[in-house]
Scaffold this active site. Structure first.
Site, mmCIF file in Angstrom:
data_model
loop_
_atom_site.group_PDB
_atom_site.id
_atom_site.type_symbol
_atom_site.label_atom_id
_atom_site.label_comp_id
_atom_site.label_asym_id
_atom_site.label_seq_id
_atom_site.Cartn_x
_atom_site.Cartn_y
_atom_site.Cartn_z
ATOM 1 N N ASP A 102 -2.741 -55.912 -7.358
ATOM 2 C CA ASP A 102 -3.143 -55.244 -8.555
ATOM 3 C C ASP A 102 -4.273 -56.055 -9.447
ATOM 4 O O ASP A 102 -4.577 -57.009 -9.284
ATOM 5 C CB ASP A 102 -1.759 -55.230 -9.363
ATOM 6 C CG ASP A 102 -0.559 -54.775 -8.564
ATOM 7 O OD1 ASP A 102 -0.608 -53.756 -7.995
ATOM 8 O OD2 ASP A 102 0.573 -55.150 -9.069
ATOM 9 N N VAL A 103 -4.695 -55.234 -10.201
ATOM 10 C CA VAL A 103 -5.713 -55.609 -11.002
ATOM 11 C C VAL A 103 -5.632 -56.911 -11.808
ATOM 12 O O VAL A 103 -6.512 -57.542 -12.050
ATOM 13 C CB VAL A 103 -6.316 -54.564 -12.038
ATOM 14 C CG1 VAL A 103 -5.194 -54.141 -13.302
ATOM 15 C CG2 VAL A 103 -7.714 -54.680 -12.609
#
Length: 234
Positions: A102-103
């Site tokens: 995920d970012v």
């Protein structure tokens, strides 16, 4: 191999731009100007130059990246920079993340253009372990900590799912620091597992995939190519 395809695989040119370069007389095959895109060539024996520079096919690449915060694994350009934008290699856009992060997740990210190698890591049947370190919003200690370890080992039923998670290993490094080893790759799995335990992940870092541990000498945002021994781990 067609000459225009060879150009598109060894330069920043697309197939259409490669055809234009050929028509403009920018390409030489074995010292002779060639303008026909469909000309067949042998990548192993022929010499191709574009604007005077010799070209060669790029082989399979295997990269370790220490993914920083606010960088995304998407192939499309969006709000955040892409992980491939951090990799200074020819045709870096062909490298695909092996199991996305995920970012807001940091740590070990592998990228490759070897699809079979990537499949051996990501395929559920290979049960390749991934080790994550999480900072938790609420402390876990005492009897609650022991119960959490047991629940993770038994499998947790995540919100919206019908099958519990595969048995995993939870190790508490402190009341708010945990190491979780899983062999699956469900959507937001680590965060959802801690949510199922009544907690929340404040930060998440991937430390290892299988026997491959993130290089301690690799700062966030930096990368290096894997060694032959590291590639052979999978």
């Amino acid at each position: 191999m067609r000459l225009d395809r060879f150009l598109s695989e060894t330069t920043p040119l697309t197939r259409s731009l490669a055809k234009r370069a050929l028509k403009n007389g920018e390409v030489e095959l074995n010292g002779e100007p060639i303008k026909q895109a469909a000309t067949q060539m042998d990548p192993d024996n022929d010499t191709v130059r574009w604007q005077g520079e010799p070209l060669a096919l790029v082989g399979l690449r295997y990269v370790m990246l220490n993914k920083p915060l606010d960088v995304e694994c998407s192939a499309r350009r969006g709000f955040y920079p892409r992980v491939v934008d951090l990799i200074d290699l020819p045709k870096a856009e062909r490298l695909k993340p092996v199991g996305r992060l995920d970012v807001d997740t940091t740590g070990l990210l592998l990228l490759t253009d070897d699809g079979q190698w990537a499949h051996r890591i990501t395929s559920p049947k290979h049960r390749c372990a991934k080790v994550y370190r999480a900072t938790l919003a609420s402390p876990l200690d005492g009897a609650a900590a022991q119960r959490a370890v047991e629940q993770v080992a038994e499998g947790l039923l995540l919100d919206g799912e019908e099958e519990p998670t595969k048995p995993a290993t939870l190790k508490l490094l402190s009341p708010t620091e945990a190491e979780l080893t899983i062999t699956e790759g469900r959507y937001h799995q680590v965060k959802r597992m801690f949510a199922a335990l009544g907690n929340r992940v404040e930060s998440l870092h991937r430390a290892a995939i299988g026997e491959l541990v993130l290089d301690a000498n690799l700062p966030p945002g930096e990368w290096r190519e894997l060694t032959a021994d590291e590639i052979a781990l999978f």
